[in-house]
Design an enzyme around this catalytic site. Structure first.
Site, PDB file in Angstrom:
ATOM      1  N   SER A   1       0.781  -1.226   0.054  1.00 48.85           N
ATOM      2  CA  SER A   1      -0.169  -0.013  -0.078  1.00 48.85           C
ATOM      3  C   SER A   1       0.728   1.334   0.028  1.00 48.85           C
ATOM      4  O   SER A   1       0.372   2.414  -0.284  1.00 48.85           O
ATOM      5  CB  SER A   1      -0.950   0.235   1.131  1.00 48.85           C
ATOM      6  OG  SER A   1      -0.126   0.306   2.126  1.00 48.85           O
TER       7      SER A   1
ATOM      8  N   LYS B   1       0.963   4.234   6.762  1.00 49.20           N
ATOM      9  CA  LYS B   1       0.213   4.842   6.023  1.00 49.20           C
ATOM     10  C   LYS B   1       0.709   6.123   6.191  1.00 49.20           C
ATOM     11  O   LYS B   1       1.503   6.620   6.926  1.00 49.20           O
ATOM     12  CB  LYS B   1      -1.245   5.083   6.293  1.00 49.20           C
ATOM     13  CG  LYS B   1      -1.885   3.686   6.457  1.00 49.20           C
ATOM     14  CD  LYS B   1      -1.874   2.865   5.023  1.00 49.20           C
ATOM     15  CE  LYS B   1      -2.498   1.573   5.197  1.00 49.20           C
ATOM     16  NZ  LYS B   1      -2.458   0.582   4.094  1.00 49.20           N
TER      17      LYS B   1
END
Length: 202
Positions: free
Chosen positions: A61, A105
C-alpha cells in the site's frame, strides 16, 4: 609500653591506613567505571526503545516508498516533542486494536480539518491538496462519499498506492486517533531497493 613496641604498633597502624587508602581508591575507580557502564547501557536502551523498534511492512500500500516485507525503524519519541504533520509516514494500529498488525500509511488530513475526495482529487478545507510524492489514482473512495470532519485528535491517512490500500477510506481503519499512533517510520533496515532513509514529503 617499650619504645620498640610503640614503633611496631605505629608501623602497623600506618600500613593499615595505607591499605585502607588503596582500597578506597580501588572502590572509587570501580564506582566510576560502573557509573560509565550504567550510563552507556541506559543510552543504548533508550536508543533502541525510542528509535530502534522494528516493524515489518505488510502489503504494497505504500509503494513506491515501501514494499511488502520491508522492515522499518520507528521513531517513538518524536511525537512527544512535536505533533504529527501532513506527509508523515506513520505506524499505527487501527482503532487501537492490539490483535492486528501495525499499519503504515501517510498522513493526509490533520485534526480539525475537513477532508473531501472528488474526481481523484483530495481537498482539505475546500482547497485542493498538492502532493509531491508518487501516488496511484483513487478509484474507490470507500466510506468517504461525503466530506469528513476530523475531530481534535484524529488524522486522515492514505496509502500512496491508493489502488491497493486499506486506509481511512475503509470502515475497519477510519480516522486514526493520536493515541493509536505508534511512531514515525524513519529508516528501512531490510536490504533491497528501499534500504535507507525514508523520505517524508508533502
Amino acid at each position: 609500653m617499650g619504645r620498640r613496641r610503640k614503633k611496631r604498633l605505629f608501623k602497623r597502624i600506618r600500613r593499615k591506613k595505607f591499605r585502607l587508602r588503596i582500597d578506597l581508591q580501588k572502590l572509587f575507580e570501580i564506582g566510576k567505571w560502573g557509573f560509565k557502564i550504567g550510563v552507556v547501557c541506559l543510552l543504548a536502551f533508550v536508543s533502541v526503545w525510542y528509535f530502534g523498534q522494528q516493524v515489518s511492512t505488510v502489503g504494497d500500500s505504500m509503494k513506491p516508498v515501501l514494499g511488502n516485507g520491508d522492515v522499518v525503524l520507528v521513531n517513538r519519541i518524536i511525537y512527544n516533542a512535536t505533533t504529527p504533520k501532513r506527509g508523515d509516514i506513520i505506524i499505527f494500529k487501527p482503532k487501537g486494536n492490539e490483535n492486528v498488525h501495525y499499519y503504515t500509511k501517510r498522513i493526509i488530513g490533520l485534526p480539525g480539518e475537513t477532508v473531501e475526495i472528488m474526481e481523484n482529487r483530495i481537498y482539505i478545507d475546500g482547497e485542493k491538496l498538492e502532493e509531491r510524492y508518487e501516488t496511484t489514482d483513487i478509484d474507490d473512495v470507500g466510506i468517504v462519499k461525503e466530506k469528513v470532519k476530523l475531530a481534535g485528535d484524529e488524522y486522515f491517512v492514505l496509502g500512496d498506492n491508493r489502488a491497493s490500500s486499506e486506509d481511512s477510506r475503509n470502515a475497519d481503519v477510519g480516522n486514526v486517533k493520536r493515541e493509536y499512533i505508534y511512531g514515525k517510520a524513519w529508516f528501512v533496515i531490510s536490504f533491497g531497493e528501499h534500504f535507507g532513509w525514508i523520505k517524508h514529503k508533502e
